[in-house]
Design a protein around this motif. Structure first.
Motif, short mmCIF file in Angstrom:
data_model
loop_
_atom_site.label_atom_id
_atom_site.label_comp_id
_atom_site.label_asym_id
_atom_site.label_seq_id
_atom_site.Cartn_x
_atom_site.Cartn_y
_atom_site.Cartn_z
N MET A 110 45.21 36.88 41.89
CA MET A 110 45.20 35.92 40.75
C MET A 110 46.38 34.81 41.44
O MET A 110 45.95 33.53 41.18
CB MET A 110 45.59 36.46 39.78
N ILE A 111 47.48 35.21 41.89
CA ILE A 111 48.27 34.26 42.33
C ILE A 111 47.77 33.16 43.34
O ILE A 111 47.96 32.03 43.09
CB ILE A 111 49.70 34.94 42.85
N LYS A 112 47.15 33.80 44.34
CA LYS A 112 46.48 33.06 45.22
C LYS A 112 45.53 31.87 44.69
O LYS A 112 45.61 30.83 45.07
CB LYS A 112 45.93 33.94 46.51
N SER A 113 44.76 32.34 43.72
CA SER A 113 43.67 31.54 43.06
C SER A 113 44.53 30.68 42.33
O SER A 113 44.23 29.32 42.34
CB SER A 113 42.95 32.41 42.22
N ILE A 114 45.54 30.90 41.56
CA ILE A 114 46.09 30.02 40.66
C ILE A 114 46.71 28.83 41.55
O ILE A 114 46.43 27.87 41.17
CB ILE A 114 47.43 30.72 39.86
N MET A 115 47.26 29.18 42.66
CA MET A 115 48.05 28.29 43.39
C MET A 115 47.18 27.22 44.31
O MET A 115 47.36 26.18 44.01
CB MET A 115 48.94 28.73 44.66
N ALA A 116 46.08 27.93 44.64
CA ALA A 116 44.63 27.01 45.01
C ALA A 116 44.33 26.23 44.07
O ALA A 116 43.80 24.88 44.24
CB ALA A 116 43.59 27.83 45.68
N LEU A 117 44.31 26.42 42.79
CA LEU A 117 43.64 25.49 41.74
C LEU A 117 44.59 24.20 41.16
O LEU A 117 44.46 23.31 41.01
CB LEU A 117 43.29 26.40 40.51
N ILE A 118 46.01 24.78 41.42
CA ILE A 118 47.02 23.65 40.98
C ILE A 118 47.57 22.79 41.95
O ILE A 118 48.03 21.78 41.62
CB ILE A 118 48.16 24.21 39.86
N ASP A 119 47.68 23.30 43.09
CA ASP A 119 48.34 22.65 44.33
C ASP A 119 47.35 21.89 44.93
O ASP A 119 46.26 22.09 45.46
CB ASP A 119 48.80 23.61 45.09
N LYS A 120 47.53 20.38 44.62
CA LYS A 120 46.85 19.20 45.38
C LYS A 120 46.80 19.35 46.89
O LYS A 120 45.94 18.78 47.56
CB LYS A 120 47.44 17.88 44.88
N ASN A 121 47.78 19.99 47.49
CA ASN A 121 47.61 19.98 48.91
C ASN A 121 47.06 21.16 49.40
O ASN A 121 46.94 21.43 50.72
CB ASN A 121 49.22 20.15 49.22
N GLU A 122 46.48 21.97 48.55
CA GLU A 122 45.68 23.32 49.20
C GLU A 122 44.43 22.60 49.72
O GLU A 122 43.66 21.95 49.03
CB GLU A 122 45.62 24.40 48.04
#
Length: 203
Positions: free
Chosen positions: A191-203
């Motif tokens: 879930m953390i990986k998914s969250i960071m992928a969603l909110i981080d514009k650099n992902e």
């Protein structure tokens, strides 16, 4: 004949004796079924003695989780102060929450997964903005938005969504044990990986 004066040390010992008895009962069974009378019997004190130290069973329960939860808040504060990059800070805050659930699983269940029975009164609520974890997430999101690293949106709502998503990942396999979910921490890490992928514009 006057009653002997109880010293502060004796008061602390009695309070800890009551808390230890309650903690033992929590380990042995369902926290929702624990009563003041059961704790009094376990601690070998009177019911009246318990009410000298705690308002009710909910107040006693809160005292069991207060210290480790405050330690978690202190850890979150250290993260907020030591990590300058807001994206990395959000990631670290989320990971710390999962680590707390992993290392302090009994406390996590009691403090964060407890469902109040309808028979017990609704506790006094604290404003969301006063909760340190929410403050740290909101601040990091707002800072990340200022630098263009985090997606747009109301920081307060985004913080709630992040917290709810991560908490749900931890809680679902515990609350619905009849279904063979993957381990809570494994789902939470994903879930953390998914969250960071969603909110981080650099992902």
């Amino acid at each position: 004949m006057p009653r002997p004066v109880i010293t502060p040390e004796q008061r602390r010992e009695t309070r800890e004796r009551i808390r230890s008895a309650a903690a033992m009962l929590v380990r042995q069974g369902n926290p929702e079924k624990i009563t003041i009378r059961a704790v009094a019997k376990q601690a070998e004190v009177s019911v009246g003695t318990i009410y000298k130290y705690f308002e009710d069973i909910s107040d006693l329960g809160r005292s069991l989780w207060e210290e480790p939860v405050n330690e978690l808040r202190a850890q979150m504060s250290d993260i907020a102060e030591s990590i300058d990059d807001p994206t990395a800070r959000i990631h670290a805050l989320l990971c710390a929450y999962v680590e707390f659930a992993r290392e302090k699983h009994r406390v996590f269940r009691g403090a964060f997964l407890y469902v109040r029975p309808d028979s017990r009164p609704i506790p006094d609520q604290t404003a969301l903005e006063e909760e340190p974890y929410f403050q740290f997430l909101t601040s990091a999101i707002a800072e990340g938005q200022e630098t263009g690293a985090i997606i747009d949106g109301d920081p307060k709502m985004l913080a709630q969504l992040l917290w709810a998503a991560l908490h749900g990942a931890l809680a679902l396999p515990i609350n619905i044990e009849r279904i063979a979910f993957d381990p809570p921490e494994q789902i939470a890490d994903a879930m953390i990986k998914s969250i960071m992928a969603l909110i981080d514009k650099n992902e």
